[in-house]
Write an enzyme that holds these catalytic residues in place. Structure first.
Site, short mmCIF file in Angstrom:
data_model
loop_
_atom_site.label_atom_id
_atom_site.label_comp_id
_atom_site.label_asym_id
_atom_site.label_seq_id
_atom_site.Cartn_x
_atom_site.Cartn_y
_atom_site.Cartn_z
N ASP A 117 -11.25 3.78 8.43
CA ASP A 117 -10.54 3.87 9.71
C ASP A 117 -10.36 2.45 10.23
O ASP A 117 -10.91 1.49 9.67
CB ASP A 117 -11.36 4.72 10.70
CG ASP A 117 -10.57 5.15 11.93
OD1 ASP A 117 -9.34 4.89 11.99
OD2 ASP A 117 -11.18 5.73 12.85
N GLN B 283 -10.13 16.35 12.70
CA GLN B 283 -9.70 15.51 11.59
C GLN B 283 -10.49 15.81 10.32
O GLN B 283 -9.94 15.84 9.23
CB GLN B 283 -9.83 14.03 11.95
CG GLN B 283 -9.34 13.07 10.87
CD GLN B 283 -7.84 13.14 10.67
OE1 GLN B 283 -7.08 12.98 11.62
NE2 GLN B 283 -7.39 13.38 9.44
N HIS C 250 -14.69 13.43 15.92
CA HIS C 250 -13.29 13.85 15.77
C HIS C 250 -13.28 15.04 14.80
O HIS C 250 -12.81 14.93 13.66
CB HIS C 250 -12.47 12.69 15.23
CG HIS C 250 -10.98 12.87 15.33
ND1 HIS C 250 -10.39 13.99 15.89
CD2 HIS C 250 -9.95 12.05 14.93
CE1 HIS C 250 -9.08 13.86 15.83
NE2 HIS C 250 -8.79 12.70 15.25
N ARG D 49 -3.39 18.24 9.39
CA ARG D 49 -3.91 18.44 10.74
C ARG D 49 -3.28 19.70 11.34
O ARG D 49 -3.96 20.52 11.99
CB ARG D 49 -3.58 17.23 11.64
CG ARG D 49 -4.45 16.02 11.44
CD ARG D 49 -5.87 16.20 11.98
NE ARG D 49 -5.86 16.50 13.41
CZ ARG D 49 -5.75 15.58 14.38
NH1 ARG D 49 -5.63 14.30 14.08
NH2 ARG D 49 -5.79 15.94 15.65
#
Length: 304
Positions: free
Chosen positions: A220, A132, A129, A288
């Site tokens: 996470d 991120q 990812h 982001r």
């Protein structure tokens, strides 16, 4: 033409430039000044996986840069009806200036990029990812200065975010300590490749050991999208891996807490931590938008 399928698709110097560009664009926005560097450009956004932050940040980002974004869900396009990825790539890339894909298998974005005539961005795969991690490092450095030489603690599943933090250790020069239970550790080949490039990574099965002396603690969810059937099994495997006040007490007193969201309070993180004074998850989420504007500007315009 450049793709951004993992953080390692750009050099450490280019990663630094992207964040520097993002900071400049953000400062101008907060001062009420527009940056229309991508006027007339179009981003095609292909979604296999559900999203809140990825869609809003890319769509808003293109608008703020003077461009336009198209939302394309796989279920309502020919991709969802079995059209070969290479055919979709050839057609879509002939009509837009950049493509962002959020999907499951990393091989899908690799295959799309192979046949695309425009830059392809990985908006999330099961492997990495990278957008991120740009936002996370950007957020840390806004709050605390350079992350180089600092210690980052990852506590939880060795998933796509853990992999992105591993790659980030190459690009940004921090020491990464990962605490994951047996059977849920990061991909060994990805870790080996990053360490060969200079990543400083320590593996442990003890969350306290990972958090000890950390400048940043992050985690996470225990079961990502597509792993819902494993929820009960994973809850058992991750007992003791919650980031709570006890864990944070072993980090440095000015350590920050991050989570890419959505979060499950009472599972991977306690409410007292994610809603507490060390948490910067809301700034992290907003960033982001800004980090991806820096990325889009870099991919479509290059360096100034």
């Amino acid at each position: 033409m450049r793709h951004f399928l993992t953080l390692l698709d750009v050099s450490p110097e280019e990663a630094r430039y992207i964040l520097k560009r993002a900071a400049k664009i953000k400062r101008k926005l907060k001062a009420g000044k527009a940056t229309h560097s991508l006027e007339g450009k179009t981003l095609g956004m292909v979604f296999d996986k559900a999203s809140t932050r990825t869609r809003v940040s890319f769509e808003t980002g293109m608008y703020q840069l003077g461009g336009h974004a198209l939302f394309l869900h796989s279920g309502t396009t020919q991709l969802g009806r079995g059209e070969p990825i290479e055919d979709s790539a050839r057609v879509l890339s002939s009509m837009v200036d950049c493509v962002m894909i959020r999907t499951y298998g990393h091989d899908i974005v690799q295959k799309f990029a192979e046949y695309s005539k425009v830059p392809v961005i990985n908006g999330l795969t099961d492997l990495t990812h990278p957008c991120q991690i740009l936002a996370d490092v950007f957020t840390y450095e806004e709050q605390r200065g350079s992350i180089e030489g600092k210690t980052v603690a990852w506590i939880g599943d060795g998933n796509n975010m853990a992999h992105s933090w591993i790659n980030g250790a190459v690009s940004f020069g921090y020491h990464l300590k990962i605490a994951s239970p047996e059977g849920y550790r990061p991909d060994a080949k990805l870790l080996e490749a990053a360490c060969a490039l200079g990543a400083n990574v320590t593996l442990t099965d003890d969350p306290i050991a990972a958090a000890d002396g950390a400048d940043l603690v992050t985690t996470d969810v225990w079961a990502s999208m597509g792993q819902e059937e494993e929820q009960a099994e994973r809850e058992q495997a991750f007992v003791g891996f919650q980031v709570d006040d006890r864990v944070m007490a072993h980090a440095n007193s000015d350590a920050l807490f991050m989570h890419c969201l959505p979060a499950h309070r009472g599972e991977e993180v306690s409410a007292s931590v994610i809603d507490g004074p060390q948490s910067v998850v809301w700034s992290e989420a907003e960033n982001r938008l800004h980090a991806q504007k820096g990325l889009l500007d870099f991919l479509l315009r290059g360096q100034d």
